[in-house]
Scaffold this motif. Structure first.
Motif, PDB file in Angstrom:
ATOM      1  N   ASP A  11      -5.995  -4.099 -41.696  1.00  0.00           N
ATOM      2  CA  ASP A  11      -5.203  -4.766 -40.336  1.00  0.00           C
ATOM      3  C   ASP A  11      -5.057  -4.502 -39.180  1.00  0.00           C
ATOM      4  OD1 ASP A  11      -3.582  -6.501 -38.380  1.00  0.00           O
ATOM      5  OD2 ASP A  11      -1.431  -6.414 -39.540  1.00  0.00           O
ATOM      6  N   THR A  12      -6.314  -5.227 -37.976  1.00  0.00           N
ATOM      7  CA  THR A  12      -6.516  -4.852 -37.110  1.00  0.00           C
ATOM      8  C   THR A  12      -5.613  -4.457 -36.590  1.00  0.00           C
ATOM      9  OG1 THR A  12      -6.205  -6.846 -36.054  1.00  0.00           O
ATOM     10  CG2 THR A  12      -8.303  -6.224 -36.613  1.00  0.00           C
ATOM     11  N   LYS A  13      -4.159  -4.257 -35.957  1.00  0.00           N
ATOM     12  CA  LYS A  13      -3.097  -4.222 -35.472  1.00  0.00           C
ATOM     13  C   LYS A  13      -2.640  -2.936 -35.759  1.00  0.00           C
ATOM     14  CE  LYS A  13      -0.583  -8.738 -34.958  1.00  0.00           C
ATOM     15  NZ  LYS A  13       0.929  -8.992 -35.972  1.00  0.00           N
ATOM     16  N   GLU A  14      -3.597  -2.088 -36.858  1.00  0.00           N
ATOM     17  CA  GLU A  14      -2.637  -0.632 -37.305  1.00  0.00           C
ATOM     18  C   GLU A  14      -4.397   0.144 -36.186  1.00  0.00           C
ATOM     19  OE1 GLU A  14      -2.228   0.416 -40.896  1.00  0.00           O
ATOM     20  OE2 GLU A  14      -2.209  -1.173 -41.577  1.00  0.00           O
ATOM     21  N   VAL A  15      -5.287  -0.255 -35.602  1.00  0.00           N
ATOM     22  CA  VAL A  15      -6.299   0.698 -35.446  1.00  0.00           C
ATOM     23  C   VAL A  15      -6.387   0.212 -33.725  1.00  0.00           C
ATOM     24  CG1 VAL A  15      -7.828   0.510 -37.569  1.00  0.00           C
ATOM     25  CG2 VAL A  15      -8.261  -1.328 -35.867  1.00  0.00           C
ATOM     26  N   LEU A  16      -6.141  -0.265 -32.862  1.00  0.00           N
ATOM     27  CA  LEU A  16      -6.105  -1.354 -31.690  1.00  0.00           C
ATOM     28  C   LEU A  16      -5.158  -0.076 -31.050  1.00  0.00           C
ATOM     29  CD1 LEU A  16      -6.259  -4.711 -31.723  1.00  0.00           C
ATOM     30  CD2 LEU A  16      -8.094  -3.086 -31.424  1.00  0.00           C
ATOM     31  N   GLY A  17      -5.767   0.673 -29.993  1.00  0.00           N
ATOM     32  CA  GLY A  17      -5.447   1.708 -29.191  1.00  0.00           C
ATOM     33  C   GLY A  17      -5.502   2.680 -29.866  1.00  0.00           C
ATOM     34  N   LYS A  18      -5.838   3.027 -31.352  1.00  0.00           N
ATOM     35  CA  LYS A  18      -6.315   4.947 -31.887  1.00  0.00           C
ATOM     36  C   LYS A  18      -7.656   5.429 -30.975  1.00  0.00           C
ATOM     37  CE  LYS A  18      -2.105   4.489 -34.819  1.00  0.00           C
ATOM     38  NZ  LYS A  18      -2.079   4.384 -35.553  1.00  0.00           N
ATOM     39  N   THR A  19      -7.278   6.407 -31.252  1.00  0.00           N
ATOM     40  CA  THR A  19      -8.444   6.632 -30.722  1.00  0.00           C
ATOM     41  C   THR A  19      -9.652   7.720 -32.245  1.00  0.00           C
ATOM     42  OG1 THR A  19      -7.190   7.512 -28.848  1.00  0.00           O
ATOM     43  CG2 THR A  19      -9.127   9.244 -29.013  1.00  0.00           C
ATOM     44  N   THR A  20     -10.336   7.552 -32.180  1.00  0.00           N
ATOM     45  CA  THR A  20     -11.338   7.759 -33.823  1.00  0.00           C
ATOM     46  C   THR A  20     -11.821   9.353 -33.822  1.00  0.00           C
ATOM     47  OG1 THR A  20     -13.400   8.016 -32.125  1.00  0.00           O
ATOM     48  CG2 THR A  20     -12.235   5.930 -33.887  1.00  0.00           C
TER      49      THR A  20
END
Length: 243
Positions: A76-85
């Protein structure tokens, strides 16, 4: 004429073969989807460097065979948006949870704990200026500064105390970003030794904090756990202490 007919026939046979292959693959894909053998997963649309905040333009959803799905893949893209790699993700690669920094996790390093728009600035404190060593990671503090200003010609310097910044987060104590790190534990082992407390401040707050810590003295004021109000208190001069 005969050669032209053979060429046309070869083209028709080639197109028919290509169409047959396409229909076969499309039918196979649909069959897998019906049988739930395809799953949607988040993949990188472009190369995403390490320590990069992920935006919607960097990722997309893609159907892949279920057998190819990584157990740690995000679906789910909501889990990654705004996260830092934490590390680089290549184009077309599944986005794995282990590649993403968890919010405010000390194990990822201090840089991953600093909120967007903030900076980490360390100040030296002792038992007195550091609230008797009772400040811990996650607390919020105000910082008071005391400094001298030269008066007019022929006049003495005047001492001022002012609240430099208010309601700032404590990111780390000495070299520990763990909430269990207490300055009081260290102060008992090494009396009168200075310790460092790292605060999360804006660039605008960093300037007076550094200036006063270099040219004056600072003291922390620990805030109540639920108090985040910012109030205006005028600076006090040394001669105001005498009524």
């Amino acid at each position: 004429m005969k050669n032209k007919l053979l060429l046309i026939l070869a083209i028709i046979i080639g197109l028919a073969a290509a169409a047959g292959i396409y229909l076969f693959l499309d039918n196979t894909r649909k069959t897998y989807q019906v049988n739930s053998d395809f799953v949607s997963v988040v993949v990188a649309r472009q190369r995403i460097p390490a320590k990069t905040q992920i935006t919607a333009q960097m990722v997309e959803m893609k159907d892949i065979p279920a057998i190819s799905l990584n157990d740690l893949a995000v679906v789910d893209t909501k889990e990654v948006l705004g996260k830092t790699t934490k590390s680089e993700i290549l184009p077309g690669e599944q986005v794995l949870r282990e590649r993403l920094a968890t919010e405010r996790s000390s194990s990822e390093g201090l840089s991953f704990q600093i909120p967007q728009g903030k900076r980490a600035v360390s100040v030296a404190v002792d038992e007195v200026s550091g609230v008797a060593g009772l400040v811990k990671v996650g607390d919020r503090v105000d910082v008071l500064g005391t400094f001298d200003l030269q008066g007019a010609t022929g006049q003495e310097k005047v001492s001022y105390t002012s609240i430099l910044i208010q309601n700032v987060d404590v990111l780390s104590i000495d070299q520990s970003a763990s909430p269990d790190a207490l300055t009081s534990q260290d102060s008992k082992k090494a009396s009168n030794s200075a310790h460092t407390i790292t605060l999360s401040v804006t660039p605008e707050q960093a300037e007076p904090l550094v200036l006063c810590s270099e040219k004056g003295t600072i003291r922390l004021a620990l805030r109540p756990a639920a108090d985040q109000n910012v109030i205006y208190v005028p600076s006090i001069r040394g001669n105001q202490l005498i009524r």
